[in-house]
Write a protein that holds these residues in place. Structure first.
Motif: not given
Length: 327
Positions: A320-327
């Motif tokens: 589970v990760v925070a949004l927004p995603f960072h690519l």
């Protein structure tokens, strides 16, 4: 909210190279959204009494995101609202067309404002990538400040260019009659902008962690469950609107039971949507973006599932990760 367990509603496949182009280039995606125009002396007042966000305070030439709610505070349909000197243009997912017509018939008195359904006659160009500003400028189109709307002068029926105030799923949007939009699309192509597809728009939406009507937003979804506080979709100072009491009570005195969260995993995207933590069901993934070596999903998870938790998505492990995603 009662969470069912269907397969992922949206599954998009994009290579890492394609995503780099979407993020750093200039891509134009044309769609036919539900689109309405509200004009008249009471246009702003009518929308102000319905939308979760403030359309009055930003003034004319402003872009606002928000939703119309039920009396119990649940989202019916969400809109991008382009306000100009002559009125307001509301842009929604096509799934919100009939709901919008019913709402306007019940809630907008004809003596105060006139609602025109421009769906089909008007369309939208969604602008993706950090190279958008250069392409728009080279095409000779207006490029407003963040959170503002610019109308191109001398265009019959008017062409509006708008930019979101904060991070969103796209850099800008152009709304105009179909024939006028043909010309704008041609000018952008000559300026080097690439023609994208609706799947490109969906990929950008997933990366931004932005909810979509009929996907992350369902019949009993509350604004705070789908990140409205984070994405600037609700005002707590504007005064009354339909459903405001529930939204304010949850904000000041409670917490939502469900939250829109990101889940990242390696390898191929999972075959199903249900999410489990420690062997217990905790929600589901609604939209998935498959990349070269892994996948990114957004879904509604129980509030107690914290960022960093390892979860199981029908046999695939994810974090589970925070949004927004960072690519």
């Amino acid at each position: 909210m009662s969470i069912p367990a269907p397969a992922p509603r949206v599954l998009i496949r994009r290579s890492d190279a394609a995503m780099l182009g979407l993020r750093e280039g200039a891509t134009v995606v044309r769609t036919a959204p539900a689109l309405f125009r509200i004009e008249g002396p009471g246009a702003v007042e009518c929308v102000q009494g319905l939308l979760t966000n403030d359309v009055a305070r930003p003034g004319t030439e402003s872009l606002i995101y928000g939703a119309f709610l039920t009396s119990k505070g649940m989202i019916l349909v969400d809109y991008w609202v382009l306000r100009d000197a002559g009125g307001l243009t509301l842009v929604a997912d096509p799934a919100g067309h009939e709901v919008s017509l019913n709402l306007f018939a019940r809630s907008v008195p004809p003596r105060l404002a006139k609602v025109s359904d421009r769906t089909g006659a008007w369309e939208a160009l969604w602008l993706l990538g950090t190279g958008t500003a250069s392409a728009v400028t080279e095409a000779g189109l207006p490029w407003p400040a963040a959170g503002r709307v610019a109308i191109e002068p001398g265009i019959p029926g008017s062409l509006a260019v708008a930019r979101p105030e904060q991070q969103g799923p796209w850099q800008g949007v152009i709304v105009a009659p179909r024939e006028t939009l043909d010309g704008a699309a041609g000018r952008l192509a000559k300026a080097g902008a690439a023609a994208g597809t609706p799947d490109d728009l969906e990929a950008a939406r997933i990366l931004a962690g932005w909810p979509r009507l009929g996907i992350e937003i369902e019949e009993k979804t509350l604004p705070q469950e789908v990140r409205y506080d984070e994405i600037g979709g609700v005002s707590y100072t504007k005064g009354c609107y339909t459903g405001q009491e529930t939204v304010a009570r949850l904000h000041f005195r409670g917490r939502p039971n469900w939250l829109l969260r990101g889940v990242a995993g390696a390898g191929s995207a999972p075959d199903g949507a249900p999410v489990e933590a420690d062997g217990k069901p905790v929600g589901e993934i609604r939209s998935i973006l498959q990349l070269d070596d892994g996948w990114l999903g957004i879904g509604l998870l129980r509030r107690e599932v914290e960022v960093g938790t390892t979860v199981d998505v029908t046999g695939s492990s994810g974090t589970v990760v925070a949004l927004p995603f960072h690519l």
